[in-house]
Design a protein around this motif. Sequence first.
Motif, PDB file in Angstrom:
ATOM      1  N   UNK A   6      -9.952  13.161  -8.054  1.00 12.48           N
ATOM      2  CA  UNK A   6      -9.361  11.938  -8.368  1.00 12.48           C
ATOM      3  C   UNK A   6      -8.078  12.090  -7.350  1.00 12.48           C
ATOM      4  N   UNK A   7      -7.922  12.526  -6.559  1.00 12.22           N
ATOM      5  CA  UNK A   7      -7.282  12.303  -5.195  1.00 12.22           C
ATOM      6  C   UNK A   7      -7.189  10.705  -4.624  1.00 12.22           C
ATOM      7  N   UNK A   8      -9.040  11.091  -3.801  1.00 13.94           N
ATOM      8  CA  UNK A   8      -9.578  10.266  -3.181  1.00 13.94           C
ATOM      9  C   UNK A   8      -9.754   8.459  -3.672  1.00 13.94           C
ATOM     10  N   UNK A   9      -9.727   9.016  -5.581  1.00 11.60           N
ATOM     11  CA  UNK A   9      -9.661   7.665  -5.886  1.00 11.60           C
ATOM     12  C   UNK A   9      -8.938   7.111  -5.923  1.00 11.60           C
ATOM     13  N   UNK A  10      -6.957   7.666  -6.469  1.00 11.77           N
ATOM     14  CA  UNK A  10      -5.956   7.119  -6.021  1.00 11.77           C
ATOM     15  C   UNK A  10      -5.712   6.769  -5.093  1.00 11.77           C
ATOM     16  N   UNK A  11      -6.205   7.251  -3.896  1.00 13.01           N
ATOM     17  CA  UNK A  11      -6.111   6.851  -2.542  1.00 13.01           C
ATOM     18  C   UNK A  11      -6.167   5.493  -2.178  1.00 13.01           C
ATOM     19  N   UNK A  12      -7.521   5.722  -2.184  1.00 11.60           N
ATOM     20  CA  UNK A  12      -8.155   4.646  -2.177  1.00 11.60           C
ATOM     21  C   UNK A  12      -7.582   2.435  -2.741  1.00 11.60           C
ATOM     22  N   UNK A  13      -7.912   3.121  -4.223  1.00 12.76           N
ATOM     23  CA  UNK A  13      -7.066   2.186  -5.245  1.00 12.76           C
ATOM     24  C   UNK A  13      -5.749   2.116  -4.419  1.00 12.76           C
ATOM     25  N   UNK A  14      -4.573   2.876  -4.341  1.00 10.98           N
ATOM     26  CA  UNK A  14      -3.505   2.010  -3.129  1.00 10.98           C
ATOM     27  C   UNK A  14      -3.930   1.978  -2.086  1.00 10.98           C
ATOM     28  N   UNK A  18      -2.921  -2.392  -0.937  1.00  8.35           N
ATOM     29  CA  UNK A  18      -1.815  -1.930   0.112  1.00  8.35           C
ATOM     30  C   UNK A  18      -2.587  -3.654   0.777  1.00  8.35           C
ATOM     31  N   UNK A  19      -3.570  -3.262   0.753  1.00 10.79           N
ATOM     32  CA  UNK A  19      -4.850  -4.208   1.877  1.00 10.79           C
ATOM     33  C   UNK A  19      -4.467  -5.509   1.458  1.00 10.79           C
ATOM     34  N   UNK A  20      -4.547  -5.876  -0.310  1.00 12.74           N
ATOM     35  CA  UNK A  20      -4.816  -7.319  -0.809  1.00 12.74           C
ATOM     36  C   UNK A  20      -2.949  -7.445  -0.901  1.00 12.74           C
ATOM     37  N   UNK A  21      -2.191  -7.101  -1.012  1.00 11.65           N
ATOM     38  CA  UNK A  21      -0.715  -7.547  -1.417  1.00 11.65           C
ATOM     39  C   UNK A  21      -0.311  -7.804   0.562  1.00 11.65           C
ATOM     40  N   UNK A  22      -0.825  -7.171   1.401  1.00 11.14           N
ATOM     41  CA  UNK A  22      -0.319  -7.655   2.740  1.00 11.14           C
ATOM     42  C   UNK A  22      -1.113  -9.058   3.172  1.00 11.14           C
ATOM     43  N   UNK A  23      -2.739  -9.032   2.038  1.00 14.58           N
ATOM     44  CA  UNK A  23      -3.628 -10.181   2.979  1.00 14.58           C
ATOM     45  C   UNK A  23      -2.723 -11.253   2.388  1.00 14.58           C
ATOM     46  N   UNK A  24      -1.821 -10.676   0.538  1.00 14.07           N
ATOM     47  CA  UNK A  24      -1.455 -12.499  -0.171  1.00 14.07           C
ATOM     48  C   UNK A  24      -0.340 -12.709   0.897  1.00 14.07           C
ATOM     49  N   UNK A  25       0.576 -11.676   1.864  1.00  8.24           N
ATOM     50  CA  UNK A  25       1.846 -12.078   2.556  1.00  8.24           C
ATOM     51  C   UNK A  25       1.660 -12.805   3.387  1.00  8.24           C
ATOM     52  N   UNK A  43      -1.974   3.561   7.166  1.00 10.66           N
ATOM     53  CA  UNK A  43      -1.878   5.396   7.045  1.00 10.66           C
ATOM     54  C   UNK A  43      -2.576   5.520   5.946  1.00 10.66           C
ATOM     55  N   UNK A  44      -2.557   5.035   5.141  1.00  5.42           N
ATOM     56  CA  UNK A  44      -3.670   5.344   3.824  1.00  5.42           C
ATOM     57  C   UNK A  44      -5.445   5.455   4.353  1.00  5.42           C
TER      58      UNK A  44
END
Length: 157
Positions: A6-14, A18-25, A43-44
């Motif tokens: 569950x932690x790995x899944x949450x970390x991957x999704x986060x 972040x990367x998608x938001x970075x790409x948009x910005x 970092x994630x």
Amino acid sequence: MNRETENAFTGTALACSCERMGDICLAGERLQEAERYHREGLELRRQLWEEARSLEAKRFLAVSCEKMAQVYGRTARADEALECYEESLELFQQLAQEAGTAESHDDLASIYYEISLLLPTRTGRRMRKEACRIWERLAQACPDAPQYAYKLRMARK
């Protein structure tokens, strides 16, 4: 689902968010925000790589390093961009050797090519030649995948 999964899944999704938001910005020229999001994603991805040590986690880390290099390149910080590209290159070299797939070799060629664009020197020309060599091999080995021949033509221009 156990706690670790569950932690790995949450970390991957986060990290992905972040990367998608970075790409948009980055696409919107909001470079400080792009840098912040991509740094968080990187970092994630490092944490996820440390936990999993899988080929998939390594590839995601390599891509995240590449994205950070692109941000640094857009903000005229060539030295920092080169550092990130070098880390990405090392990871993609390992992946090409360990996985041996066409995709892993294509990733490696792409990073060689991106570095060649950053370095208008003999080293940059050597990187471009290496990218072309890999894409030429892929185009011959995978004639049903025209993207390799296309990338080769574009790199030779």
